[in-house]
Write a protein that holds these residues in place. Structure first.
Motif, PDB file in Angstrom:
ATOM      1  N   LEU A  56       0.853  -1.188   0.000  1.00 46.34           N
ATOM      2  CA  LEU A  56       0.000   0.000   0.000  1.00 46.34           C
ATOM      3  C   LEU A  56       0.890   1.239   0.000  1.00 46.34           C
ATOM      4  O   LEU A  56       2.026   1.204   0.496  1.00 46.34           O
ATOM      5  CB  LEU A  56      -0.913   0.019   1.229  1.00 46.34           C
ATOM      6  N   SER A  57       0.366   2.332  -0.539  1.00 48.37           N
ATOM      7  CA  SER A  57       1.144   3.571  -0.556  1.00 48.37           C
ATOM      8  C   SER A  57       0.213   4.768  -0.660  1.00 48.37           C
ATOM      9  O   SER A  57      -0.956   4.641  -1.045  1.00 48.37           O
ATOM     10  CB  SER A  57       2.141   3.578  -1.724  1.00 48.37           C
ATOM     11  N   ALA A  58       0.746   5.928  -0.316  1.00 49.52           N
ATOM     12  CA  ALA A  58       0.000   7.186  -0.440  1.00 49.52           C
ATOM     13  C   ALA A  58       1.003   8.327  -0.412  1.00 49.52           C
ATOM     14  O   ALA A  58       2.126   8.179   0.096  1.00 49.52           O
ATOM     15  CB  ALA A  58      -1.019   7.336   0.690  1.00 49.52           C
ATOM     16  N   ASP A  59       0.606   9.474  -0.959  1.00 49.20           N
ATOM     17  CA  ASP A  59       1.473  10.646  -1.007  1.00 49.20           C
ATOM     18  C   ASP A  59       0.956  11.754  -0.103  1.00 49.20           C
ATOM     19  O   ASP A  59      -0.255  11.875   0.126  1.00 49.20           O
ATOM     20  CB  ASP A  59       1.571  11.181  -2.439  1.00 49.20           C
ATOM     21  N   TYR A  60       1.902  12.545   0.387  1.00 47.66           N
ATOM     22  CA  TYR A  60       1.576  13.726   1.185  1.00 47.66           C
ATOM     23  C   TYR A  60       2.452  14.861   0.673  1.00 47.66           C
ATOM     24  O   TYR A  60       3.678  14.724   0.576  1.00 47.66           O
ATOM     25  CB  TYR A  60       1.843  13.466   2.672  1.00 47.66           C
ATOM     26  N   GLU A  61       1.848  15.985   0.339  1.00 48.62           N
ATOM     27  CA  GLU A  61       2.590  17.103  -0.244  1.00 48.62           C
ATOM     28  C   GLU A  61       2.673  18.297   0.698  1.00 48.62           C
ATOM     29  O   GLU A  61       1.710  18.619   1.392  1.00 48.62           O
ATOM     30  CB  GLU A  61       1.948  17.555  -1.557  1.00 48.62           C
ATOM     31  N   THR A  62       3.828  18.933   0.691  1.00 46.64           N
ATOM     32  CA  THR A  62       4.004  20.231   1.335  1.00 46.64           C
ATOM     33  C   THR A  62       4.371  21.227   0.241  1.00 46.64           C
ATOM     34  O   THR A  62       4.392  20.889  -0.944  1.00 46.64           O
ATOM     35  CB  THR A  62       5.118  20.181   2.399  1.00 46.64           C
ATOM     36  N   ASP A  63       4.704  22.435   0.629  1.00 49.76           N
ATOM     37  CA  ASP A  63       5.112  23.434  -0.363  1.00 49.76           C
ATOM     38  C   ASP A  63       6.470  23.122  -0.966  1.00 49.76           C
ATOM     39  O   ASP A  63       6.825  23.668  -2.020  1.00 49.76           O
ATOM     40  CB  ASP A  63       5.153  24.825   0.277  1.00 49.76           C
ATOM     41  N   THR A  64       7.252  22.252  -0.304  1.00 53.09           N
ATOM     42  CA  THR A  64       8.629  22.026  -0.739  1.00 53.09           C
ATOM     43  C   THR A  64       8.936  20.605  -1.188  1.00 53.09           C
ATOM     44  O   THR A  64       9.959  20.363  -1.817  1.00 53.09           O
ATOM     45  CB  THR A  64       9.601  22.392   0.397  1.00 53.09           C
ATOM     46  N   LEU A  65       8.064  19.642  -0.865  1.00 51.25           N
ATOM     47  CA  LEU A  65       8.372  18.263  -1.233  1.00 51.25           C
ATOM     48  C   LEU A  65       7.111  17.406  -1.281  1.00 51.25           C
ATOM     49  O   LEU A  65       6.065  17.778  -0.751  1.00 51.25           O
ATOM     50  CB  LEU A  65       9.391  17.641  -0.270  1.00 51.25           C
ATOM     51  N   THR A  66       7.239  16.259  -1.929  1.00 49.60           N
ATOM     52  CA  THR A  66       6.204  15.224  -1.914  1.00 49.60           C
ATOM     53  C   THR A  66       6.753  14.025  -1.159  1.00 49.60           C
ATOM     54  O   THR A  66       7.801  13.480  -1.523  1.00 49.60           O
ATOM     55  CB  THR A  66       5.816  14.798  -3.339  1.00 49.60           C
ATOM     56  N   LEU A  67       6.060  13.643  -0.100  1.00 48.34           N
ATOM     57  CA  LEU A  67       6.471  12.489   0.684  1.00 48.34           C
ATOM     58  C   LEU A  67       5.689  11.279   0.181  1.00 48.34           C
ATOM     59  O   LEU A  67       4.459  11.229   0.284  1.00 48.34           O
ATOM     60  CB  LEU A  67       6.193  12.727   2.166  1.00 48.34           C
ATOM     61  N   HIS A  68       6.400  10.309  -0.372  1.00 39.33           N
ATOM     62  CA  HIS A  68       5.767   9.073  -0.856  1.00 39.33           C
ATOM     63  C   HIS A  68       5.956   8.007   0.217  1.00 39.33           C
ATOM     64  O   HIS A  68       7.081   7.567   0.475  1.00 39.33           O
ATOM     65  CB  HIS A  68       6.396   8.622  -2.170  1.00 39.33           C
ATOM     66  N   VAL A  69       4.868   7.618   0.847  1.00 35.95           N
ATOM     67  CA  VAL A  69       4.907   6.666   1.958  1.00 35.95           C
ATOM     68  C   VAL A  69       4.407   5.313   1.465  1.00 35.95           C
ATOM     69  O   VAL A  69       3.351   5.226   0.824  1.00 35.95           O
ATOM     70  CB  VAL A  69       4.031   7.147   3.133  1.00 35.95           C
ATOM     71  N   SER A  70       5.135   4.277   1.761  1.00 38.63           N
ATOM     72  CA  SER A  70       4.742   2.948   1.313  1.00 38.63           C
ATOM     73  C   SER A  70       5.068   1.899   2.370  1.00 38.63           C
ATOM     74  O   SER A  70       5.862   2.139   3.281  1.00 38.63           O
ATOM     75  CB  SER A  70       5.440   2.593  -0.007  1.00 38.63           C
ATOM     76  N   GLY A  71       4.453   0.747   2.231  1.00 39.93           N
ATOM     77  CA  GLY A  71       4.710  -0.352   3.148  1.00 39.93           C
ATOM     78  C   GLY A  71       3.831  -1.535   2.801  1.00 39.93           C
ATOM     79  O   GLY A  71       3.100  -1.526   1.809  1.00 39.93           O
ATOM     80  N   ARG A  72       3.895  -2.559   3.626  1.00 44.25           N
ATOM     81  CA  ARG A  72       3.099  -3.765   3.418  1.00 44.25           C
ATOM     82  C   ARG A  72       2.270  -4.035   4.664  1.00 44.25           C
ATOM     83  O   ARG A  72       2.823  -4.223   5.755  1.00 44.25           O
ATOM     84  CB  ARG A  72       3.994  -4.966   3.107  1.00 44.25           C
ATOM     85  N   ALA A  73       0.964  -4.048   4.487  1.00 49.24           N
ATOM     86  CA  ALA A  73       0.064  -4.376   5.599  1.00 49.24           C
ATOM     87  C   ALA A  73       0.211  -5.850   5.921  1.00 49.24           C
ATOM     88  O   ALA A  73       0.197  -6.694   5.020  1.00 49.24           O
ATOM     89  CB  ALA A  73      -1.374  -4.045   5.218  1.00 49.24           C
ATOM     90  N   ASP A  74       0.341  -6.164   7.208  1.00 49.35           N
ATOM     91  CA  ASP A  74       0.548  -7.560   7.606  1.00 49.35           C
ATOM     92  C   ASP A  74      -0.598  -8.447   7.149  1.00 49.35           C
ATOM     93  O   ASP A  74      -0.385  -9.547   6.635  1.00 49.35           O
ATOM     94  CB  ASP A  74       0.703  -7.660   9.131  1.00 49.35           C
TER      95      ASP A  74
END
Length: 250
Positions: free
Chosen positions: A60-78
């Motif tokens: 699973l993954s999702a993005d979070y944006e600020t004015d200076t960067l995009t944080l791409h968060v990912s991982g595996r749900a157990d």
């Protein structure tokens, strides 16, 4: 101008807020990790046999944006499965003891995966389940709660915002570092015999992601011939870090 993309795991984002108290792993951490992995697998096999539509290690993954960067968060749900009323359960499995208290970081990890699942599949909510298991994968403590998609999104944003504060500082540091490395001259007046060829081989190996083996006599300046091109490659973004290991007793 596109924003720089910073990649982070769910665990890394959560630990920015719910960090451990020690800077280094405790004694026996490697053994504990092996036991935890075995316990996870045992529970997941049990879940596949008894739960409805059980899915283990779901990416699973999702993005979070600020004015200076995009944080791409990912991982595996157990584990993901359906309960009797059709609600999707997001299961976070942790190695624990009998009557293990609910640890906030573990709930936060489950909530992060819950948000990602709701965002991906358009769900209105999920059931979070933090399951503590023993070394054989048998449940010893379980905590469940229903969570609406909106609440999960707020948790996700709060945790990502905290992580981005750190990542923005790291980006600023890397920009300053790269500017410094871009202007870094070779620290001596000239190269010794064979030293330039050695340095060129190191740089090309890093650029092309190859291994470079060299045999050189004492006095050629191997240390600088390895470190200088490596640092220049670092500043140009051809690698993310430099580790220099030596067998010298000094």
């Amino acid at each position: 101008m596109s924003l720089p993309i910073v990649r982070a795991s769910v665990r890394q984002v959560v630990e920015t807020t719910y960090h451990d108290s020690d800077l280094s792993p405790a004694a026996g951490a490697a053994k504990r990790m092996r036991e935890g992995a075995a316990a996870h697998q045992s529970r997941q096999k049990e879940g596949a046999r008894h739960e409805t539509a059980y899915r283990a290690e779901q990416a699973l993954s999702a993005d979070y944006e600020t004015d200076t960067l995009t944080l791409h968060v990912s991982g595996r749900a157990d584990g993901l499965f359906l309960c009797e009323d059709g609600t999707t359960v997001v299961e976070e499995i942790k190695l624990g003891a009998k009557d293990n208290p609910l640890i906030p970081a573990h709930r936060a990890q489950a909530a992060m995966y819950g948000h990602m699942l709701c965002a991906r599949d358009g769900l209105s909510g999920v059931r979070l389940r933090v399951l503590y298991v023993d070394e054989q994968g048998e449940g010893v403590a379980c905590y469940e709660e229903n969570a609406a998609a909106q609440a999960l999104e707020e948790i996700f944003k709060t945790l990502c915002a905290a992580a981005c504060i750190w990542e923005e500082k790291m980006l600023a540091r890397r920009r300053a570092r790269d500017a410094s490395l871009d202007a870094l001259p070779f620290p001596y007046d000239g190269y010794r015999a064979g030293q330039r060829r050695f340095a060129a081989g190191v740089y090309v190996a890093i650029r092309d992601r190859k291994r470079f083996f060299a045999q050189a006599s004492t006095g050629i300046g191997k240390t600088m011939a390895a470190l200088y091109p490596a640092l220049r490659a670092l500043g140009e973004g051809k690698c993310s870090r430099v580790l220099y290991l030596t067998a010298r007793t000094t």
